[in-house]
Design a protein around this motif. Structure first.
Motif, PDB file in Angstrom:
ATOM      1  N   ILE A  83       0.834  -1.204   0.000  1.00  0.00           N
ATOM      2  CA  ILE A  83       0.000   0.000   0.000  1.00  0.00           C
ATOM      3  C   ILE A  83       0.861   1.243   0.000  1.00  0.00           C
ATOM      4  O   ILE A  83       0.595   2.219  -0.708  1.00  0.00           O
ATOM      5  CB  ILE A  83      -0.953  -0.006   1.211  1.00  0.00           C
ATOM      6  N   GLN A  87      -8.563   8.973   0.177  1.00  0.00           N
ATOM      7  CA  GLN A  87      -9.140   7.780  -0.448  1.00  0.00           C
ATOM      8  C   GLN A  87      -8.233   6.571  -0.259  1.00  0.00           C
ATOM      9  O   GLN A  87      -8.695   5.459   0.041  1.00  0.00           O
ATOM     10  CB  GLN A  87      -9.366   8.025  -1.950  1.00  0.00           C
ATOM     11  N   ILE A  88      -6.930   6.786  -0.413  1.00  0.00           N
ATOM     12  CA  ILE A  88      -5.987   5.675  -0.224  1.00  0.00           C
ATOM     13  C   ILE A  88      -5.964   5.228   1.228  1.00  0.00           C
ATOM     14  O   ILE A  88      -5.903   4.026   1.534  1.00  0.00           O
ATOM     15  CB  ILE A  88      -4.575   6.094  -0.692  1.00  0.00           C
ATOM     16  N   GLU A  89      -6.041   6.183   2.155  1.00  0.00           N
ATOM     17  CA  GLU A  89      -6.064   5.817   3.574  1.00  0.00           C
ATOM     18  C   GLU A  89      -7.344   5.077   3.942  1.00  0.00           C
ATOM     19  O   GLU A  89      -7.327   4.158   4.759  1.00  0.00           O
ATOM     20  CB  GLU A  89      -5.908   7.072   4.433  1.00  0.00           C
ATOM     21  N   LEU A  90      -8.467   5.491   3.330  1.00  0.00           N
ATOM     22  CA  LEU A  90      -9.712   4.746   3.547  1.00  0.00           C
ATOM     23  C   LEU A  90      -9.580   3.311   3.053  1.00  0.00           C
ATOM     24  O   LEU A  90     -10.042   2.364   3.701  1.00  0.00           O
ATOM     25  CB  LEU A  90     -10.875   5.441   2.835  1.00  0.00           C
ATOM     26  N   GLN A  91      -8.922   3.145   1.902  1.00  0.00           N
ATOM     27  CA  GLN A  91      -8.692   1.800   1.384  1.00  0.00           C
ATOM     28  C   GLN A  91      -7.782   1.009   2.313  1.00  0.00           C
ATOM     29  O   GLN A  91      -8.004  -0.182   2.563  1.00  0.00           O
ATOM     30  CB  GLN A  91      -8.064   1.891  -0.020  1.00  0.00           C
ATOM     31  N   GLU A  92      -6.762   1.688   2.862  1.00  0.00           N
ATOM     32  CA  GLU A  92      -5.848   1.034   3.798  1.00  0.00           C
ATOM     33  C   GLU A  92      -6.579   0.600   5.060  1.00  0.00           C
ATOM     34  O   GLU A  92      -6.385  -0.511   5.561  1.00  0.00           O
ATOM     35  CB  GLU A  92      -4.713   2.002   4.149  1.00  0.00           C
ATOM     36  N   ARG A 150      -9.761   0.000   5.247  1.00  0.00           N
ATOM     37  CA  ARG A 150     -10.649  -1.089   4.854  1.00  0.00           C
ATOM     38  C   ARG A 150      -9.880  -2.404   4.794  1.00  0.00           C
ATOM     39  O   ARG A 150     -10.375  -3.462   5.219  1.00  0.00           O
ATOM     40  CB  ARG A 150     -11.274  -0.775   3.497  1.00  0.00           C
ATOM     41  N   GLU A 151      -8.647  -2.364   4.279  1.00  0.00           N
ATOM     42  CA  GLU A 151      -7.812  -3.566   4.220  1.00  0.00           C
ATOM     43  C   GLU A 151      -7.508  -4.071   5.627  1.00  0.00           C
ATOM     44  O   GLU A 151      -7.558  -5.278   5.894  1.00  0.00           O
ATOM     45  CB  GLU A 151      -6.503  -3.268   3.478  1.00  0.00           C
ATOM     46  N   TYR A 194       2.312   1.633  -3.312  1.00  0.00           N
ATOM     47  CA  TYR A 194       1.233   2.064  -4.204  1.00  0.00           C
ATOM     48  C   TYR A 194       0.996   3.570  -4.060  1.00  0.00           C
ATOM     49  O   TYR A 194       0.825   4.276  -5.064  1.00  0.00           O
ATOM     50  CB  TYR A 194      -0.029   1.273  -3.860  1.00  0.00           C
ATOM     51  N   LYS A 195       0.976   4.069  -2.817  1.00  0.00           N
ATOM     52  CA  LYS A 195       0.792   5.496  -2.577  1.00  0.00           C
ATOM     53  C   LYS A 195       1.908   6.297  -3.233  1.00  0.00           C
ATOM     54  O   LYS A 195       1.663   7.341  -3.850  1.00  0.00           O
ATOM     55  CB  LYS A 195       0.745   5.779  -1.081  1.00  0.00           C
TER      56      LYS A 195
END
Length: 369
Positions: free
Chosen positions: A8, A141-146, A148-149, A11-12
């Motif tokens: 992640i 958005q990326i932190e929300l995905q993180e 969620r993971e 990816y960021k």
């Protein structure tokens, strides 16, 4: 989980540099084309290019400031003031760089002051505000995905822990009765029978401990473990325990959760065989129907009123445990029905999706597709 978090982070970084480089290239191209549309000479490109490089470097500085702010998580008002100050100062620097590069590379006599310089600075404020807004939106958005993971990983860990709890509970009564029977055989000097029973107990324990709660095995493998268990119980019950198993060939290769049936059979022995002077029989049927594996386990014991479903019967994993395992593994895709058998006894029907082990040919065909 560490590898996933590392991915992640990578990816960021990749997303940032891709958007940073492509965004400023687009900015340079638009400014250049706009200048040409207003009659500027080709040399105007160099002024725009160096000014864009200045903006590129300034936004890297803003990124560093924003990262520090996010790491300390200040109050919203402080955050807003800090970001606004950084954007205003960055815009003044950006405008100064643009004016300087324009003068040095394109129009040496140009000396903007007052409103002319302010209008250019306000334009750069808009550019940096847009960059800042996109930076925070994309990072959020990326932190929300993180998050969620992490949540899904935690749920998976809890799910697996619950399955392990349900699966790794061996009936102490079964062990006690088996060891007691072995002791009796030894005292009666029936060493061959005692050794045979001990070997079966060892094989069953090894099989039950090696198989993982998330693992699925074929019906054939499940029957092998079931027969190891039943061979031990036959030493105790002799002719009082009758078995009647019918499994269709197609069902033998079907997959089901490891050691799913053993607690149910153990429950039947405890309530349908042991209490009766003449014992009883246990029947098992397995077939494939409408793309589902259908298993019916029944006995000819006293019936439903004698069975317990309190979560402690049958090694703490009996009927309630089996139901919980199926709910965990097949939330909306299973049936687990309990009812009276005819003429007497209990009947349990299990329906789960029909699955088989994936062969090497299947894997190769998937890769080819």
């Amino acid at each position: 989980m560490k590898d996933k978090l590392r991915n992640i982070i990578q990816y960021k970084e990749s997303i940032f540099w891709l958007l940073q480089i492509s965004g400023w290239i687009a900015f340079c191209a638009i400014r250049t084309l706009n200048g040409y549309a207003h009659g500027r000479d080709p040399e105007y490109f160099y002024a725009t290019l160096f000014g864009t490089l200045g903006g590129f470097i300034i936004t890297l500085g803003l990124r560093y400031i924003y990262q520090k702010l996010r790491s300390v998580s200040p109050p919203p008002v402080t955050m807003l003031l800090s970001v606004t100050t950084a954007v205003v100062i960055g815009s003044l620097i950006f405008s100064t760089v643009e004016v300087w590069t324009y003068v040095q590379t394109y129009e040496p006599d140009w000396n903007p002051r007052g409103w002319e310089f302010l209008s250019n600075a306000l334009y750069d404020v808009f550019v940096l505000l847009t960059w800042t807004g996109l930076y925070f939106i994309i990072n959020n958005q990326i932190e929300l995905q993180e998050q969620r993971e992490k949540y899904l990983h935690a749920m998976a860990e809890a799910h697996q822990a619950q399955l392990k709890m349900l699966r790794y509970q061996l009936n102490p009564h079964f062990l006690f009765n088996t060891l007691n029977a072995i002791s009796t055989l030894v005292l009666d000097k029936q060493t061959k029978e005692a050794n045979n029973m001990l070997s079966k107990l060892s094989a069953f324990l090894r099989f039950s401990l090696v198989s993982q709660p998330m693992q699925k095995m074929t019906v054939d493998e499940e029957l092998y473990a079931l027969w190891l268990y039943l061979d031990i119980e036959r030493v105790r019950f002799q002719d009082r325990l009758e078995l009647d198993f019918e499994v269709e060939d197609e069902a033998r290769q079907a997959l089901l959760p490891s050691l799913l049936l053993q607690p149910l059979v153990e429950n039947a022995i405890k309530y349908a065989i042991a209490p009766l002077e003449n014992g009883g029989s246990i029947m098992l049927r397995a077939k494939v129907e409408d793309n589902q594996l259908v298993i019916v386990l029944s006995d000819k014991g006293p019936g439903l009123q004698e069975h317990r479903d309190d979560g402690f019967s049958s090694s703490g994993v009996g009927i309630a445990n089996t139901r919980n395992r199926l709910e965990q593994l097949y939330p909306e895709e299973h049936e687990f029905d309990i009812g009276p058998n005819s003429p007497t006894g209990l009947k349990i029907t299990i329906k789960i999706p029909y699955e088989v082990k994936e062969t090497n040919e299947d894997k190769l065909s998937e890769v080819a597709e």
